[in-house]
Design a protein around this motif. Structure first.
Motif, PDB file in Angstrom:
ATOM      1  N   ASN A  13      11.601   4.320  -4.782  1.00 32.91           N
ATOM      2  CA  ASN A  13      12.374   3.819  -5.921  1.00 32.91           C
ATOM      3  C   ASN A  13      11.776   2.478  -6.309  1.00 32.91           C
ATOM      4  N   VAL A  14      11.197   2.374  -7.493  1.00 27.94           N
ATOM      5  CA  VAL A  14      10.425   1.194  -7.854  1.00 27.94           C
ATOM      6  C   VAL A  14      11.292  -0.060  -7.922  1.00 27.94           C
ATOM      7  N   ALA A  15      12.524   0.051  -8.395  1.00 29.07           N
ATOM      8  CA  ALA A  15      13.389  -1.127  -8.470  1.00 29.07           C
ATOM      9  C   ALA A  15      13.775  -1.602  -7.071  1.00 29.07           C
ATOM     10  N   ALA A  16      14.155  -0.670  -6.203  1.00 27.39           N
ATOM     11  CA  ALA A  16      14.503  -1.037  -4.827  1.00 27.39           C
ATOM     12  C   ALA A  16      13.315  -1.686  -4.132  1.00 27.39           C
ATOM     13  N   PHE A  18       0.826  -1.205   0.000  1.00 27.51           N
ATOM     14  CA  PHE A  18       0.000   0.000   0.000  1.00 27.51           C
ATOM     15  C   PHE A  18       0.861   1.257   0.000  1.00 27.51           C
ATOM     16  N   PHE A  19       1.843   1.316   0.888  1.00 30.02           N
ATOM     17  CA  PHE A  19       2.648   2.531   0.980  1.00 30.02           C
ATOM     18  C   PHE A  19       3.553   2.705  -0.238  1.00 30.02           C
ATOM     19  N   GLN A  20       4.006   1.600  -0.814  1.00 33.30           N
ATOM     20  CA  GLN A  20       4.756   1.724  -2.065  1.00 33.30           C
ATOM     21  C   GLN A  20       3.871   2.312  -3.159  1.00 33.30           C
ATOM     22  N   MET A  44      19.749  -2.672 -16.722  1.00 35.25           N
ATOM     23  CA  MET A  44      19.139  -1.350 -16.808  1.00 35.25           C
ATOM     24  C   MET A  44      18.838  -0.738 -15.446  1.00 35.25           C
ATOM     25  N   ASN A  45      18.855  -1.551 -14.399  1.00 33.92           N
ATOM     26  CA  ASN A  45      18.432  -1.066 -13.082  1.00 33.92           C
ATOM     27  C   ASN A  45      19.552  -0.939 -12.056  1.00 33.92           C
ATOM     28  N   LEU A  46      20.624  -1.696 -12.238  1.00 33.05           N
ATOM     29  CA  LEU A  46      21.708  -1.672 -11.263  1.00 33.05           C
ATOM     30  C   LEU A  46      22.828  -0.750 -11.729  1.00 33.05           C
ATOM     31  N   ASN A  61       4.183   5.995  -5.142  1.00 28.17           N
ATOM     32  CA  ASN A  61       4.783   5.731  -6.443  1.00 28.17           C
ATOM     33  C   ASN A  61       4.595   6.915  -7.389  1.00 28.17           C
ATOM     34  N   ARG A  62       5.704   7.398  -7.895  1.00 29.02           N
ATOM     35  CA  ARG A  62       5.684   8.465  -8.895  1.00 29.02           C
ATOM     36  C   ARG A  62       6.274   7.932 -10.188  1.00 29.02           C
ATOM     37  N   ALA A  63       5.572   8.129 -11.282  1.00 26.46           N
ATOM     38  CA  ALA A  63       6.027   7.644 -12.585  1.00 26.46           C
ATOM     39  C   ALA A  63       5.186   8.309 -13.668  1.00 26.46           C
ATOM     40  N   PRO A  64       5.641   8.232 -14.921  1.00 25.40           N
ATOM     41  CA  PRO A  64       4.847   8.814 -16.013  1.00 25.40           C
ATOM     42  C   PRO A  64       3.462   8.197 -16.139  1.00 25.40           C
TER      43      PRO A  64
END
Length: 305
Positions: free
Chosen positions: A168-171, A64-66, A229-231, A70-73
């Motif tokens: 941070n969506v990946a984290a 829920f808190f993620q 692409m993420n690390l 969450n901010r993204a396009p």
């Protein structure tokens, strides 16, 4: 006697309309919960799956808190997280129902009929009978009225300190994989601990959902471009600004310099941006000298210069 629980279901589903965002509830459980032989000791174990660090409250609130942060396009990942967080509410309800049903025949005092049978194992193990009973049900009885509580198997209330929502969506996805992995470990241990077929059936469902959720979060990472692409996370920080001499070397901290060789000691890094090497750890800085204490710091006279 078999107990079936298909009664009030407060797990929720997201409903999005042009006018409002809302939740709605369904009285039915997400999955059937059946207890053939109530077991207060197992009820206590189930509390870990509700309010423990590996439990359902943790993942529910984490998702829920993620989502809420969450901010993204697009709102794609926010929406996905909300769906799964809502599903986890149903898991909490299932477990709370299971705890209540397992406490249904629990003794409320030491003189009740059947108490001896329920604690004979504890007595043979050298435990105090009173402590055994109170340890199993004291909070569930005194505070919950023979019902589940938002606490772990030791009676420690869930306090939200294990909620990871970094923005941070990946984290967050890697945190979610870890959360679902430890949750599945716990569910498997509970499955192995019970002899009740109804409990095994409920847990085999929850184990399956943990499997899906592990895969789900890994799928998001892959969709974002996987490791390459993420690390390193966050990938928005210019990597040329980090210490280039210490970003891909394994520190060997043994006295003689030996180290366990593995994928992490040689070859290309997981992100493909460097080469793993081994560095025999040695001090790179000097001894810190703090100097004398301040006169107003409350130190001894001998510490003040």
């Amino acid at each position: 006697m078999e107990w079936n629980a298909f009664w009030p279901r407060c797990s929720m589903t997201i409903s999005n309309t042009s006018e409002q965002n809302m939740y709605y509830h369904d009285k039915r459980l997400q999955y059937p919960v059946q207890v053939t032989k109530p077991d207060p000791a197992f009820a206590r174990m189930l509390q870990q799956a509700i309010g423990g660090v590996e439990g359902e409250i943790r993942v529910c609130m984490q998702y829920f808190f993620q989502a809420w942060g969450n901010r993204a396009p697009t709102t794609k990942y926010r929406d996905m997280l909300l769906h799964t967080a809502t599903e986890e509410l149903g898991h909490i309800e299932m477990l709370a129902t299971a705890v209540a049903l397992n406490l249904d025949k629990a003794p409320t005092h030491l003189q009740e009929e059947g108490v001896k049978d329920s604690i004979v194992g504890a007595v043979m193990g050298g435990e105090n009978p009173r402590q055994s009973i109170e340890g199993i049900i004291h909070k569930n009885l005194l505070s919950g009225g023979m019902a589940a509580m938002p606490m772990d198997s030791d009676g420690v209330p869930f306090n939200m300190s294990h909620i990871y929502a970094s923005g941070n969506v990946a984290a967050d996805m890697y945190c979610n994989v870890a959360a679902e992995s430890t949750g599945r470990v716990l569910a498997v241990r509970l499955f192995n601990a019970t002899h009740d077929e109804g409990m095994k059936k409920m847990l085999h469902y929850m184990i399956a959902r943990d499997t899906m959720h592990q895969q789900q979060w890994l799928a998001v990472i892959e969709e974002l471009g996987a490791e390459a692409m993420n690390l390193p996370i966050p990938n928005s920080f210019p990597q040329d600004m980090e210490d280039q001499q210490n970003n891909y070397n394994f520190y060997a901290t043994s006295v003689d310099g030996t180290f366990p060789e593995g994928r992490w000691t040689s070859g290309p890094s997981m992100d493909g941006k460097g080469e793993f090497t081994v560095f025999r750890n040695e001090p790179l800085g000097d001894e810190p000298v703090m100097g004398p204490a301040r006169p107003d710091s409350g130190a001894q006279n001998q510490q003040i210069g």
